[in-house]
Design an enzyme around this catalytic site. Structure first.
Site, PDB file in Angstrom:
ATOM      1  N   GLY B  42       0.396  -0.848  -0.254  1.00  0.00           N
ATOM      2  CA  GLY B  42       0.407   0.092  -0.361  1.00  0.00           C
ATOM      3  C   GLY B  42       0.507   1.026  -0.251  1.00  0.00           C
ATOM      4  N   LEU B  43       0.244   2.656   0.530  1.00  0.00           N
ATOM      5  CA  LEU B  43       1.427   3.365   0.282  1.00  0.00           C
ATOM      6  C   LEU B  43       2.808   3.570   1.079  1.00  0.00           C
ATOM      7  CD1 LEU B  43      -1.679   6.433   0.539  1.00  0.00           C
ATOM      8  CD2 LEU B  43      -0.559   5.436  -1.247  1.00  0.00           C
ATOM      9  N   ALA B  44       2.300   3.273   2.524  1.00  0.00           N
ATOM     10  CA  ALA B  44       3.778   2.239   3.331  1.00  0.00           C
ATOM     11  C   ALA B  44       4.310   1.152   2.713  1.00  0.00           C
ATOM     12  CB  ALA B  44       3.360   2.183   4.725  1.00  0.00           C
ATOM     13  N   GLY B  45       4.206   0.298   2.176  1.00  0.00           N
ATOM     14  CA  GLY B  45       5.118  -0.861   1.951  1.00  0.00           C
ATOM     15  C   GLY B  45       5.311  -0.371   0.415  1.00  0.00           C
ATOM     16  N   HIS B 266     -15.617   5.465  12.352  1.00  0.00           N
ATOM     17  CA  HIS B 266     -15.871   7.051  11.078  1.00  0.00           C
ATOM     18  C   HIS B 266     -17.234   7.408  11.251  1.00  0.00           C
ATOM     19  CE1 HIS B 266     -16.059   9.259   7.491  1.00  0.00           C
ATOM     20  NE2 HIS B 266     -14.424   9.502   7.192  1.00  0.00           N
ATOM     21  N   SER B 284     -16.995  10.046   1.925  1.00  0.00           N
ATOM     22  CA  SER B 284     -15.825  10.024   2.455  1.00  0.00           C
ATOM     23  C   SER B 284     -15.696  12.137   3.599  1.00  0.00           C
ATOM     24  CB  SER B 284     -15.264  10.476   1.503  1.00  0.00           C
ATOM     25  OG  SER B 284     -13.896  12.081   1.657  1.00  0.00           O
ATOM     26  N   ARG B 331     -13.203  13.173  14.338  1.00  0.00           N
ATOM     27  CA  ARG B 331     -14.304  11.715  13.928  1.00  0.00           C
ATOM     28  C   ARG B 331     -14.714  11.247  15.258  1.00  0.00           C
ATOM     29  NH1 ARG B 331     -10.460   9.300   9.050  1.00  0.00           N
ATOM     30  NH2 ARG B 331     -11.181  10.477   6.968  1.00  0.00           N
ATOM     31  N   ARG B 436      -7.389   9.678  15.034  1.00  0.00           N
ATOM     32  CA  ARG B 436      -6.906  10.045  14.219  1.00  0.00           C
ATOM     33  C   ARG B 436      -7.385  10.805  13.670  1.00  0.00           C
ATOM     34  NH1 ARG B 436      -7.225   9.093   8.856  1.00  0.00           N
ATOM     35  NH2 ARG B 436      -8.238   7.317   9.078  1.00  0.00           N
TER      36      ARG B 436
END
Lengths: 251, 639
Positions: B42-45, B266, B284, B331, B436
């Site tokens: 994903g974004l990190a990996g 959420h 969203s 949230r 978050r």
């Protein structure tokens, strides 16, 4: 509602495979198509049978993992919809539904409805990127990109890489998929330096992987869950032609 | 034991710069001697694997999907934060840092958050250079919008598909490295064990999901970027394959799990519609820029068509309770308020677990076309799922499990307590504290992948005397393969009466009812009684068909649910231990008279890092005290 399903069952890549018939009972119109299959599978497992294998993951229409041809149409009959977002209210009690995997030479069936789509990754690896390094790039606002250009690039970039365009095409052409990436990057200033090299490399990879050519059936656009326009195929052809023109620098 | 996060001491503002000045480096010609495993794309990996490969390391990257482009980062819709201050509305690195620390209810490590805020600007530059088509204005400048918990517009976005576009950017960088042969990609491969040799991470054991073969892979360092675990609730916004498995296997090999009870529910998801539902869909948070959230003031109005409820009969409860942030309250607060309204019998829609998200005022103000441009794909998605038109009648929304702030404990270098094991993105616990903020997950994933791990892994690698010394022929690798095969055989041999998904659903119910949005000593004690019972039932009554050495999706799911059944207990233990309310963790015993969360800084200003002591045994608690030097601890108010 009650439905009769005819599902492609194939044990492995070497197996011949055939359609098997199952009954889906008490299907709620609010269920997604995959949730309907989940229920059928739970029934199969309980009776000691092998459940139907199918690809799926995000179940919100964006990952591009789900891939089923439903009554002859990739992702089913609802326009601009992936299988996971197709809901059973689109069907009526007593309907017969045929469910098959993507069919293309470059997408060999692995099991039941699961195919191998790694050929699409190969096309991207051939040049579907801007060769920038991590770090050491300009400020994001240093390069101005007018909204219509950004929007055009975004229209192309919406492709989820599911492969429905290929499954729908009588030639199994991957030109909509490839065109979308080529067009996105060719439209943006960042993508221009490598535009010629990119379109050549991606087109070569496309042919090597066994995908066919475009003969303007436009089935791809009709099947695309994101409604990617065939204008990007025209752009792909144009970029390809441009890449053949002689230039003193090769760029 | 008291844990040390090893954050640089001294002035927080310069900590990352000083770290980079002092760190050990690996010279370019030596980099090729090291092999690094990255699990997750994903974004990190994906960003991490691409960046490490580009630096010259040998990288092996693994994902369970058929392509790295499908990792669940792709589902993120709204946007990514950065402290660019392009709109000149008062943003700065400090303010992004402060908002993140405050948004996390003062339960994160200051230095880590500062670094995140500092590199946020580099991320936007990087993505633009890759060709990510962010929204722009007609003059060609980048556009911004606002998200919850912030009073500035610092969120960059690409329609409602920001996560997809950022992931495709990372995927393109990764594809380039695969082409250059610096990264070897292993799709459709799931990590099923971490191999630890003499206390040091040296590789992983995986299952090839196409053939069922169990394989060993060695490396000099292992990087886990395997995302979140909120599928422990069964119904969540995560992908179907998202699981705790990779990080749980690491926990079982000695890695500490930090703050597992910090889960994010959420506020804006499509409500549950029925028994057969397999997942929940997020709408969203950006919708809250233009949508107004309300429920009828009177319970008897809840069955009426929303247009029949007059203006004075509506309770715009977020605007009423939090006037300065209104519908953009963070949230955790928005979710809890929705629950309170529904608990008060003022919920709407089938089952009465829903609140309205109303666009009428926005459509009257800017026109339907503008709203369609901003959120068109979200309205389409809403209609497909609910068969209702969000332009014509208010959407119905309800909170759903979405993200976890908790994760494997890591120090400032993103290294866990097991040397050689690094953890990135949602899989670690580091920056979001107890809650978050919107558009910060994408920021963290890319920060960790592009701009943190390429630096912080170097000192560790430089300390290895003989890279590649331990390979797959080591006894620990063989033992790990045997353990994995034994579990596979066990799962296939039970041949019970319940399917994996039925048992997963039961676990989800236990967790949602007892360890969900409102937790109490009573509910948590109940969960700690019910989870082991269900785990016993699973191991005696699950039915998994087919064989191990073939493509077997039931077997894959069974392994993931087995891990959730162990992890769930640790999550409940953590929630029971934390006798305070903070961020997403709300203990009903600890609230103000107005029902707001009440922190206990004196006793709980620490990271709870849990050490696994065996299945069914109470884990051991280790603490990392949190120090706040740049910000002052304050009651978190959004009024």
């Amino acid at each position: 509602m009650d439905l009769t399903l005819h599902v492609w069952r194939q044990k492995g890549p070497q197996d011949k495979g055939k359609l098997e018939t199952y009954q889906a009972k008490d299907v709620s119109p609010d269920m997604s198509f995959l949730e309907m299959l989940d229920e059928v599978n739970d029934g199969l497992i309980k009776s000691g049978k092998d459940p139907i294998a199918f690809d799926h993951d995000c179940r919100e229409g964006i990952c591009g993992m789900c891939s089923q041809v439903i009554n002859g149409r990739p992702h089913g009959k609802q326009e601009k919809t992936t299988v996971c977002q197709l809901h059973m209210r689109q069907y009526n009690d007593g309907d017969e539904i045929f469910i098959e995997p993507w069919r293309a030479k470059a997408f060999p069936v692995q099991k039941d409805l699961i195919v191998d789509r790694s050929a699409l990754d190969v096309i991207m690896q051939a040049g579907g990127y801007v060769s920038c390094h991590t770090g050491g790039v300009d400020d994001a606002n240093a390069m101005l990109i007018p909204k219509p250009i950004a929007d055009y690039a975004m229209d192309a970039a919406e492709c989820i890489g599911c492969g429905a365009c290929i499954a729908a095409c009588p030639n199994s052409s991957a030109m909509l998929f490839t065109g979308a990436k080529v067009a996105q990057l060719a439209a943006l200033p960042q993508g221009k330096p490598e535009a010629k090299k990119r379109v050549k490399a991606m087109t070569e990879a496309l042919l090597e992987e066994g995908f066919g050519n475009c003969t303007n059936h436009y089935e791809c656009e009709a099947a695309c869950p994101k409604g990617i326009s065939v204008k990007f195929i025209a752009k792909l052809n144009r970029e390809y032609l441009k890449s053949l023109l002689p230039s003193s620098t090769g760029v | 034991m008291i844990l040390d996060g090893k954050a640089p001491t001294g002035q927080v503002d310069t900590s990352w710069d000083r770290y980079r000045e002092d760190m050990k480096l690996v010279n370019p010609s030596n980099k090729r001697k090291y092999k690094i495993i990255v699990v997750g794309s994903g974004l990190a990996g994906g960003a991490g694997a691409a960046s490490l490969g580009e630096l010259g390391y040998n990288v092996d990257c693994f994902c369970y999907q058929d392509s790295p482009r499908r990792a669940h980062s792709i589902g993120a819709q709204g946007g990514i934060n950065a402290a660019k201050n392009y709109p000149s509305d008062g943003d700065s690195i400090y303010r992004l840092f402060y908002d993140t620390v405050k948004g996390g209810d003062f339960r994160s490590r200051e230095a880590d958050v500062w670094r995140l805020a500092q590199v946020s600007n580099n991320i936007i530059d990087q993505c633009v250079a890759q060709g990510v088509p962010f929204a722009r204005d007609y003059a060609g400048y980048l556009d911004n919008r606002s998200f919850g918990g912030a009073q500035v517009s610092r969120t960059f976005y690409a329609r409602g598909q920001t996560g997809q576009q950022l992931l495709l950017g990372a995927y393109s960088a990764l594809s380039r490295q695969i082409k250059n042969k610096t990264v070897t990609m292993h799709p459709r491969t799931e990590m099923l064990d971490l191999v630890v040799v003499d206390g040091v991470a040296k590789g992983i054991t995986v299952r090839n999901l196409m053939t069922g073969e169990i394989e060993s892979h060695w490396a000099d360092a292992v990087v886990l970027a395997t995302g979140g675990y909120v599928n422990v609730f069964y119904l969540s916004t995560n992908a179907m394959g998202s699981s705790v498995t990779a990080i749980w296997k690491a926990v079982k090999k000695g890695a500490y799990m930090a703050n597992p009870c910090y889960t994010q529910i959420h506020p804006t998801c499509i409500p549950v519609h029925g028994e057969h539902q397999s997942k929940l869909t997020l709408m969203s948070e950006s919708l809250r820029n233009d949508g107004r959230i309300w429920v009828p003031k009177k319970a008897e109005d809840c069955d009426k068509h929303p247009s029949e409820v007059p203006e004075e009969g509506r309770d715009y409860y977020l605007e009423r309770k939090y006037p300065s942030y209104g519908n953009l309250a963070p949230r955790d607060i928005s979710s809890r308020s929705a629950k309170e309204a529904c608990d008060d019998n003022r919920g709407v829609g089938p089952g009465k677990r829903g609140v309205y998200l109303d666009f009428e005022a926005a459509i009257n103000r800017v026109g339907k076309k503008t709203i369609e441009d901003r959120y068109g794909n979200l309205f389409d998605m809403y209609e497909k799922i609910t068969d209702e038109n969000g332009y014509e009648r208010p959407m119905r929304i309800y909170p759903a499990p979405h993200y976890n702030m908790g994760g494997l404990w890591v120090d400032y270098e993103c290294q866990s307590n097991i040397p050689g094991l690094f953890v990135l993105g949602e899989a670690n616990f580091s920056v979001h504290g107890a809650n978050r903020l919107g558009a910060s997950a994408l920021m963290q994933g890319l920060a960790d992948g592009y701009f943190v791990i390429p630096y912080t892994i170097a000192p560790y690698l430089a300390s290895i005397k003989n890279p590649g010394e331990i390979k797959e022929d080591h006894a620990e690798f063989k033992k790990s393969v045997e353990d994995v095969e034994a579990q596979t055989n066990k799962l296939l041999s039970i041949n019970g009466k319940k399917t994996v998904s039925e048992l997963h659903k039961e676990l989800g119910n236990i967790m949602w009812e007892n360890v969900g949005m409102a937790r109490s000593k009573e509910s948590l004690t109940n969960a700690l009684k019910l989870i082991p019972e269900l785990r016993d039932e699973f191991w005696n009554n699950v039915k998994v068909t087919g064989e191990g050495k073939e493509l077997n999706q039931q077997l894959e799911n069974a392994g993931r649910v087995a891990d959730f059944l162990e992890f769930a207990e640790m999550m409940a233990e953590d929630a029971l231990n934390r006798e305070e309310s903070c961020g997403g963790h709300f203990r009903v015993e600890h609230q103000t008279d107005e029902g707001e969360a009440m922190r206990d800084d004196e006793n709980f200003s620490y990271v709870a890092a849990w050490e696994f002591k065996g299945v069914g045994k109470k884990p051991e608690l280790h603490k990392e005290p949190l120090k706040f030097e740049r910000v002052h601890l304050a009651v978190r108010s959004y009024k």
